[in-house]
Design a protein around this motif. Structure first.
Motif, PDB file in Angstrom:
ATOM      1  N   SER A 105       0.835  -1.193   0.000  1.00 42.78           N
ATOM      2  CA  SER A 105       0.000   0.000   0.000  1.00 42.78           C
ATOM      3  C   SER A 105       0.872   1.246   0.000  1.00 42.78           C
ATOM      4  O   SER A 105       1.740   1.407   0.869  1.00 42.78           O
ATOM      5  N   LEU A 106       0.648   2.131  -0.971  1.00 41.72           N
ATOM      6  CA  LEU A 106       1.400   3.378  -1.095  1.00 41.72           C
ATOM      7  C   LEU A 106       0.430   4.538  -0.919  1.00 41.72           C
ATOM      8  O   LEU A 106      -0.574   4.634  -1.641  1.00 41.72           O
ATOM      9  N   ILE A 107       0.741   5.426   0.022  1.00 43.11           N
ATOM     10  CA  ILE A 107      -0.186   6.490   0.412  1.00 43.11           C
ATOM     11  C   ILE A 107       0.542   7.822   0.375  1.00 43.11           C
ATOM     12  O   ILE A 107       1.608   7.979   0.987  1.00 43.11           O
ATOM     13  N   GLY A 108      -0.014   8.799  -0.316  1.00 43.96           N
ATOM     14  CA  GLY A 108       0.594  10.117  -0.360  1.00 43.96           C
ATOM     15  C   GLY A 108      -0.253  11.076  -1.172  1.00 43.96           C
ATOM     16  O   GLY A 108      -1.243  10.683  -1.794  1.00 43.96           O
ATOM     17  N   SER A 109       0.161  12.342  -1.184  1.00 41.14           N
ATOM     18  CA  SER A 109      -0.562  13.325  -1.986  1.00 41.14           C
ATOM     19  C   SER A 109      -0.358  13.091  -3.475  1.00 41.14           C
ATOM     20  O   SER A 109      -1.244  13.360  -4.288  1.00 41.14           O
ATOM     21  N   ASP A 110       0.825  12.592  -3.848  1.00 50.42           N
ATOM     22  CA  ASP A 110       1.102  12.248  -5.236  1.00 50.42           C
ATOM     23  C   ASP A 110       2.116  11.107  -5.263  1.00 50.42           C
ATOM     24  O   ASP A 110       2.699  10.749  -4.229  1.00 50.42           O
ATOM     25  N   ILE A 111       2.313  10.548  -6.435  1.00 53.11           N
ATOM     26  CA  ILE A 111       3.204   9.398  -6.573  1.00 53.11           C
ATOM     27  C   ILE A 111       3.893   9.467  -7.927  1.00 53.11           C
ATOM     28  O   ILE A 111       3.343  10.010  -8.898  1.00 53.11           O
ATOM     29  N   ASP A 112       5.108   8.945  -7.979  1.00 53.96           N
ATOM     30  CA  ASP A 112       5.822   8.801  -9.250  1.00 53.96           C
ATOM     31  C   ASP A 112       6.444   7.409  -9.291  1.00 53.96           C
ATOM     32  O   ASP A 112       7.359   7.109  -8.522  1.00 53.96           O
ATOM     33  N   VAL A 113       5.907   6.544 -10.152  1.00 54.65           N
ATOM     34  CA  VAL A 113       6.494   5.223 -10.369  1.00 54.65           C
ATOM     35  C   VAL A 113       7.354   5.352 -11.624  1.00 54.65           C
ATOM     36  O   VAL A 113       6.921   5.059 -12.735  1.00 54.65           O
ATOM     37  N   PHE A 114       8.589   5.840 -11.443  1.00 53.44           N
ATOM     38  CA  PHE A 114       9.394   6.241 -12.599  1.00 53.44           C
ATOM     39  C   PHE A 114      10.138   5.081 -13.237  1.00 53.44           C
ATOM     40  O   PHE A 114      10.666   5.222 -14.351  1.00 53.44           O
ATOM     41  N   SER A 115      10.207   3.945 -12.550  1.00 54.49           N
ATOM     42  CA  SER A 115      10.798   2.734 -13.110  1.00 54.49           C
ATOM     43  C   SER A 115      10.155   1.540 -12.423  1.00 54.49           C
ATOM     44  O   SER A 115       9.363   1.708 -11.499  1.00 54.49           O
ATOM     45  N   GLU A 172       3.703   5.423 -16.094  1.00 52.83           N
ATOM     46  CA  GLU A 172       3.812   4.927 -14.717  1.00 52.83           C
ATOM     47  C   GLU A 172       3.031   3.635 -14.543  1.00 52.83           C
ATOM     48  O   GLU A 172       3.509   2.679 -13.924  1.00 52.83           O
ATOM     49  N   LEU A 173       1.815   3.584 -15.059  1.00 55.07           N
ATOM     50  CA  LEU A 173       1.015   2.358 -14.975  1.00 55.07           C
ATOM     51  C   LEU A 173       1.741   1.199 -15.659  1.00 55.07           C
ATOM     52  O   LEU A 173       1.702   0.063 -15.177  1.00 55.07           O
ATOM     53  N   ALA A 174       2.427   1.491 -16.766  1.00 56.28           N
ATOM     54  CA  ALA A 174       3.140   0.437 -17.489  1.00 56.28           C
ATOM     55  C   ALA A 174       4.321  -0.106 -16.696  1.00 56.28           C
ATOM     56  O   ALA A 174       4.800  -1.214 -16.985  1.00 56.28           O
ATOM     57  N   ASN A 175       4.794   0.649 -15.700  1.00 53.37           N
ATOM     58  CA  ASN A 175       5.908   0.194 -14.862  1.00 53.37           C
ATOM     59  C   ASN A 175       5.465  -0.728 -13.728  1.00 53.37           C
ATOM     60  O   ASN A 175       6.306  -1.263 -13.006  1.00 53.37           O
ATOM     61  N   ILE A 176       4.163  -0.919 -13.571  1.00 56.44           N
ATOM     62  CA  ILE A 176       3.631  -1.684 -12.437  1.00 56.44           C
ATOM     63  C   ILE A 176       3.354  -3.121 -12.842  1.00 56.44           C
ATOM     64  O   ILE A 176       2.690  -3.388 -13.847  1.00 56.44           O
TER      65      ILE A 176
END
Length: 335
Positions: free
Chosen positions: A152-162, A196-200
């Motif tokens: 679970s990742l919780i925050g105001s924003d997120i960056d899944v850069f890799s 970002e979605l493609a990195n998940i």
């Protein structure tokens, strides 16, 4: 076991108790093992929330919770030892506003891939209502092999850069405070882009929570952006969920919106059910219906279910297509 201090705490011998609470204004260091027989373990290295308290677990040392939950609050973390929470939850957050970095991501509070790999528990949580940003990069399935159920990742924003690979666990991404979410080419207070979605890579993906207002989805494609999500995608909003102008597809999809669902594009599931619920909280919110724009197709590889106490309507001809049947649970008016 309860210990609190205005200055730092260093625990040089084995500590036991159930529950356990260690709280310090200026850092918390464990140079030996800490174990609970089943009660929760709460460790706060920055109790005065001034952003200076480091939590450190020494190499070769272990925190064991006996299936209780472990919460770590600190300005930053140095996890040289290991954590075993069994079936419990392991959570990390800051006491004041700041960012979290996971893997090669940089933040005020950082957990490298190696540090994450030394954590065992049913759930791993990073972030809270004070987290401004979660920065994620190069977190592998091996890093998260000790997490059995949910990341679970919780925050105001997120960056899944890799790449972020949760292995056998599922992934939940949510805002810690009220705000909107944009997916694909849509924007929001939290934006998760197509790249970002493609990195998940994960089992099931849940986006949104009780703090999420509207969610807008634009141009999310199962073959590219969501290729790494092997199971169900769930979108959860206290406001409206909007599927905007560019077509979106998912393997299977559940939408739980408290105040309406708008479908302004073609929407498809390729291997499972598609469920749209426009009044998930069962409370009159002002909309609570499903609105489908003209000449749109909603297609499900399984069952298609539409639920909206405010009515299910279209502004023109629409196509509802499902391999295993269409269920319309409220009054519908299609033009």
């Amino acid at each position: 076991l309860v210990i609190s201090a205005k200055t730092g705490i260093t625990l040089n011998g084995d500590g036991t108790g159930a529950p356990i609470s260690l709280s310090s204004d200026d850092g918390l260091e464990l140079t030996d093992n800490l174990s609970s027989s089943g009660g929760n373990v709460a460790l706060n290295a920055d109790a005065d929330a001034d952003g200076t308290g480091l939590f450190r677990l020494a190499s070769g040392r272990t925190i064991t919770t006996g299936n209780g939950n472990l919460s770590v609050t600190a300005a930053d973390v140095q996890l040289d030892g290991s954590v075993n929470a069994g079936t419990g939850v392991v959570s990390f957050g800051r006491a004041n506003s700041g960012s979290i970095g996971l893997g090669t991501g940089f933040g005020d509070l950082n957990l490298s891939g190696d540090e994450i790999q030394r954590i065992r528990g049913a759930r791993f949580e990073a972030g809270n209502a004070l987290t401004t940003f979660v920065n994620v990069g190069n977190v592998s399935a091996a890093n998260l092999a000790g997490i059995s159920t949910l990341v679970s990742l919780i925050g105001s924003d997120i960056d899944v850069f890799s790449p972020l690979n949760t292995g056998g666990a599922s992934l939940a991404i949510a805002r810690g405070t009220a705000g909107t979410i944009g997916l694909g080419s849509a924007s929001g207070d939290m934006t998760i882009s197509s790249s970002e979605l493609a990195n998940i890579a994960t089992v099931d993906l849940t986006i949104g929570s009780g703090s999420t207002g509207s969610i807008t989805v634009n141009g999310v494609n199962v073959g590219t952006n969501l290729a790494g999500v092997s199971g169900l995608t769930t979108l959860s909003s206290t406001g409206t969920v909007i599927f905007a102008s560019n077509a979106s597809s998912f393997r299977s999809l559940v939408v739980n919106a408290d105040n309406g669902v708008t479908v302004n594009t073609n929407l498809t599931t390729t291997s499972g059910d598609l469920s749209l619920s426009a009044n998930a909280n069962n409370t009159v919110d002002g909309n609570d219906g499903i609105a489908i724009f003209a000449n749109r197709t909603i297609s499900s590889a399984g069952v298609l279910s539409l639920t909206g106490s405010g009515g299910i309507t279209s502004v023109g001809a629409v196509t509802l297509d499902a391999n295993s049947g269409v269920t319309i649970n409220n009054d519908a008016a299609f033009e």
